[in-house]
Design an enzyme around this catalytic site. Structure first.
Site, PDB file in Angstrom:
ATOM      1  N   GLY A  15      -5.418   8.058  41.732  1.00 27.75           N
ATOM      2  CA  GLY A  15      -5.023   6.957  42.710  1.00 27.75           C
ATOM      3  C   GLY A  15      -4.901   7.293  44.354  1.00 27.75           C
ATOM      4  N   ARG A  76     -11.442   8.781  39.434  1.00 26.99           N
ATOM      5  CA  ARG A  76     -10.815   9.246  38.288  1.00 26.99           C
ATOM      6  C   ARG A  76     -12.235   9.619  37.293  1.00 26.99           C
ATOM      7  NH1 ARG A  76      -5.337   7.758  38.496  1.00 26.99           N
ATOM      8  NH2 ARG A  76      -4.986   5.856  39.339  1.00 26.99           N
ATOM      9  N   ASP A 107      -0.351  13.982  39.156  1.00 22.66           N
ATOM     10  CA  ASP A 107      -0.158  14.859  37.878  1.00 22.66           C
ATOM     11  C   ASP A 107      -1.763  15.083  37.121  1.00 22.66           C
ATOM     12  OD1 ASP A 107      -0.128  12.203  36.709  1.00 22.66           O
ATOM     13  OD2 ASP A 107       1.214  12.775  35.303  1.00 22.66           O
ATOM     14  N   GLY A 108      -2.457  14.030  37.036  1.00 24.40           N
ATOM     15  CA  GLY A 108      -3.815  13.926  36.500  1.00 24.40           C
ATOM     16  C   GLY A 108      -4.621  15.016  37.017  1.00 24.40           C
ATOM     17  N   SER A 109      -4.677  15.007  38.428  1.00 17.78           N
ATOM     18  CA  SER A 109      -5.348  15.580  39.509  1.00 17.78           C
ATOM     19  C   SER A 109      -5.063  17.243  39.365  1.00 17.78           C
ATOM     20  CB  SER A 109      -5.464  15.153  40.599  1.00 17.78           C
ATOM     21  OG  SER A 109      -5.685  13.621  40.538  1.00 17.78           O
ATOM     22  N   THR A 130       0.493  10.736  45.484  1.00 14.74           N
ATOM     23  CA  THR A 130       0.798   9.710  44.776  1.00 14.74           C
ATOM     24  C   THR A 130       1.644   8.840  44.936  1.00 14.74           C
ATOM     25  OG1 THR A 130       0.897   8.783  42.354  1.00 14.74           O
ATOM     26  CG2 THR A 130       1.611  11.007  42.871  1.00 14.74           C
ATOM     27  N   ASP A 132       3.574   7.102  42.953  1.00 20.51           N
ATOM     28  CA  ASP A 132       4.581   7.181  41.857  1.00 20.51           C
ATOM     29  C   ASP A 132       5.719   8.011  42.125  1.00 20.51           C
ATOM     30  OD1 ASP A 132       2.593   5.259  40.832  1.00 20.51           O
ATOM     31  OD2 ASP A 132       1.829   6.669  39.367  1.00 20.51           O
ATOM     32  N   ASP A 134       6.244  10.764  40.884  1.00 14.39           N
ATOM     33  CA  ASP A 134       6.767  11.141  39.543  1.00 14.39           C
ATOM     34  C   ASP A 134       6.391  12.673  39.010  1.00 14.39           C
ATOM     35  OD1 ASP A 134       4.205  10.759  39.469  1.00 14.39           O
ATOM     36  OD2 ASP A 134       3.715   9.869  37.713  1.00 14.39           O
ATOM     37  N   ARG A 159      12.080 -13.621  47.432  1.00 13.61           N
ATOM     38  CA  ARG A 159      13.393 -13.875  47.484  1.00 13.61           C
ATOM     39  C   ARG A 159      13.759 -15.375  48.014  1.00 13.61           C
ATOM     40  NH1 ARG A 159      15.732 -10.426  50.365  1.00 13.61           N
ATOM     41  NH2 ARG A 159      16.614  -8.855  48.642  1.00 13.61           N
ATOM     42  N   ARG A 176       2.918   3.319  37.135  1.00 14.08           N
ATOM     43  CA  ARG A 176       2.404   3.994  35.414  1.00 14.08           C
ATOM     44  C   ARG A 176       3.662   4.092  34.585  1.00 14.08           C
ATOM     45  NH1 ARG A 176      -2.551   5.949  35.030  1.00 14.08           N
ATOM     46  NH2 ARG A 176      -2.675   6.897  37.193  1.00 14.08           N
ATOM     47  N   GLU A 192      18.902  -8.010  41.066  1.00 14.08           N
ATOM     48  CA  GLU A 192      20.084  -8.401  40.275  1.00 14.08           C
ATOM     49  C   GLU A 192      19.685  -6.969  39.133  1.00 14.08           C
ATOM     50  OE1 GLU A 192      18.910 -10.606  41.855  1.00 14.08           O
ATOM     51  OE2 GLU A 192      20.912 -11.049  42.680  1.00 14.08           O
ATOM     52  N   LYS A 218      25.844 -17.281  40.899  1.00 14.34           N
ATOM     53  CA  LYS A 218      24.393 -16.861  41.283  1.00 14.34           C
ATOM     54  C   LYS A 218      23.493 -17.707  40.934  1.00 14.34           C
ATOM     55  CE  LYS A 218      24.294 -11.807  41.811  1.00 14.34           C
ATOM     56  NZ  LYS A 218      23.335 -11.332  42.567  1.00 14.34           N
ATOM     57  N   GLU A 227       5.698  -1.470  35.848  1.00 14.59           N
ATOM     58  CA  GLU A 227       4.505  -1.840  34.971  1.00 14.59           C
ATOM     59  C   GLU A 227       4.693  -1.049  33.489  1.00 14.59           C
ATOM     60  OE1 GLU A 227       0.811  -0.567  36.539  1.00 14.59           O
ATOM     61  OE2 GLU A 227       1.731   1.480  37.328  1.00 14.59           O
ATOM     62  N   HIS A 256      -2.048  -3.563  43.395  1.00 19.12           N
ATOM     63  CA  HIS A 256      -2.805  -2.566  44.351  1.00 19.12           C
ATOM     64  C   HIS A 256      -2.363  -2.734  45.748  1.00 19.12           C
ATOM     65  CE1 HIS A 256      -4.942  -1.755  40.609  1.00 19.12           C
ATOM     66  NE2 HIS A 256      -5.038  -0.441  41.202  1.00 19.12           N
TER      67      HIS A 256
HETATM   68  O1  F6P Z   1      -0.864   6.725  40.273  1.00 20.36           O
HETATM   69  C1  F6P Z   1      -0.988   5.737  41.008  1.00 20.36           C
HETATM   70  C2  F6P Z   1      -1.290   4.238  40.502  1.00 20.36           C
HETATM   71  O2  F6P Z   1      -1.295   3.242  41.477  1.00 20.36           O
HETATM   72  C3  F6P Z   1      -0.316   3.884  39.399  1.00 20.36           C
HETATM   73  O3  F6P Z   1       1.091   3.545  39.900  1.00 20.36           O
HETATM   74  C4  F6P Z   1      -1.016   3.024  38.415  1.00 20.36           C
HETATM   75  O4  F6P Z   1      -0.473   2.849  37.292  1.00 20.36           O
HETATM   76  C5  F6P Z   1      -2.327   3.440  38.501  1.00 20.36           C
HETATM   77  O5  F6P Z   1      -2.225   4.226  39.530  1.00 20.36           O
HETATM   78  C6  F6P Z   1      -3.474   2.438  38.645  1.00 20.36           C
HETATM   79  O6  F6P Z   1      -4.761   3.011  38.723  1.00 20.36           O
HETATM   80  P1  F6P Z   1      -6.129   2.329  38.928  1.00 20.36           P
HETATM   81  O7  F6P Z   1      -6.109   2.154  40.319  1.00 20.36           O
HETATM   82  O8  F6P Z   1      -7.029   3.331  38.544  1.00 20.36           O
HETATM   83  O9  F6P Z   1      -5.926   1.240  38.092  1.00 20.36           O
END
Ligand code: F6P
Length: 326
Positions: A15, A76, A107-109, A130, A132, A134, A159, A176, A192, A218, A227, A256
């Site tokens: 990504g 990818r 991480d995948g890369s 990335t 993320d 993560d 909001r 992810r 919240e 509230k 997600e 995106h």
């Molecule tokens: O790893 C980055 C990311 O944006 C994640 O947050 C998301 O789950 C994933 O890529 C979406 O990937 P793609 O754009 O290939 O659908």
């Protein structure tokens, strides 16, 4: 005596993330400054397999530091996940006499880079890119700051309408299998509650907290949903909440939009720092390492650490969202 020029190459993979351009630009320019021949590999590992490799000058990476996405393109690649694909990639790098490869990605890369190192004899250095954030072993991955800012910008608008109608909104953010984006966004938006994959069976407690909030006066609510959480995204979660608890909500999936846009200065600074550091690591003969932020400092860390799982979230952060959003 004849010395051959060191040849280095950079690619972006997985990504795209805002700030990848700053990293690639810094890598190319520092490499040229060092006297190396610098190459860009277009469209990630897939482009490597298609031999989309081009020698770049400093001018070729001008006017990109402020651009989102990645000027190199990304992919990818399923082919690169196979032994044959990686052998082919290693053969191409050898034939092109590339001495060192820099992989900017998640991480995948990085997993792909480590597997490539079993058949490719050159050096490999990673830059964590990335949205993320993560990756274990680094406190920061390029793109996170911009992605969080974008989500916060969007939720600030949601909001307004939530308040006008007195509605509950479930806003789904990316990440992810990680709750890092959701946590930072939730805290920044005064949400919240937050729903993240790292925390299981959260619905009942969340519904209870929303009802308590209503009893306290509230009129509306924002819940940030990562997600990748157990319940299967914000739409599914909204359905469950309505069916099992009679709680109605509106769903907004940011998607995106979080990946694009002008990189923040933070992502440009760290992109540049990491891109430059990657060349220094190569010069120091390091391999299978990546540019990591540890204790706020830029250091080399092993790629092995980066692929060892998902960076853990701080449970205190989850608690904090709920306390300050109550
Ligand atoms: O790893 C980055 C990311 O944006 C994640 O947050 C998301 O789950 C994933 O890529 C979406 O990937 P793609 O754009 O290939 O659908």
């Amino acid at each position: 005596m004849y010395y051959s020029t060191m040849k280095v190459a950079v690619l972006t993979s997985g990504g795209d993330a805002p700030g990848m351009n700053a990293a690639a630009r810094a890598f190319i320019r520092r490499a040229i400054w060092e006297g190396y021949e610098a190459h860009g590999i277009y469209h990630g590992y897939e482009g490597l397999l298609a031999k989309e490799i081009k020698k770049l000058t400093s001018r070729d990476v001008g006017m990109i530091i402020n651009q989102g996405g990645t000027f190199l393109g990304t992919s990818r690649s399923e082919r690169f996940k196979t032994d044959e694909g990686r052998q082919e990639a290693a053969d191409i790098l050898k034939a092109k006499k590339i001495d060192a490869l820099c992989v900017i990605g998640g991480d995948g890369s990085f997993r792909g880079a480590l597997n490539l190192s079993e058949v490719y004899k050159g050096q490999i250095v990673g830059i964590p890119g990335t949205i993320d954030n993560d990756i274990p072993g680094t406190e920061y991955t390029i793109g996170f700051d911009t992605a969080v800012e974008t989500a916060v910008w969007a939720i600030d608008k949601i909001r307004d309408t939530a308040l006008a109608h007195g509605r509950l909104f479930l806003v789904e953010v990316m990440g992810r299998n990680s709750g890092q984006i959701a946590l930072s966004v939730a805290l920044s938006c005064g949400a919240e509650d937050v729903v993240i994959p790292e925390e299981k069976n959260n619905i009942e407690g969340m519904v209870k907290r929303i009802r308590e909030g209503r009893e306290k006066g509230k009129r509306f609510g924002i819940i940030v949903v990562a997600e990748g959480h157990d319940e299967g995204g914000a739409i599914k979660l909204a359905q469950t909440m309505e069916k099992d608890y009679g709680l109605e909500s509106k769903v907004s999936i940011l998607g995106h939009i979080q990946r694009g846009g002008t990189p923040s200065s933070y992502d440009r600074v760290w992109g540049s720092r990491m891109g430059e550091a990657a060349v220094r690591f190569i010069k120091n003969q390091y391999t299978n390492v990546f540019t990591a932020m540890k204790g706020g400092q830029l250091v080399p860390a092993y790629l092995k650490e980066a692929v060892s799982g998902i960076r853990t979230v701080e449970p205190e952060m989850v608690q904090l969202v709920r306390i300050v959003g109550s």
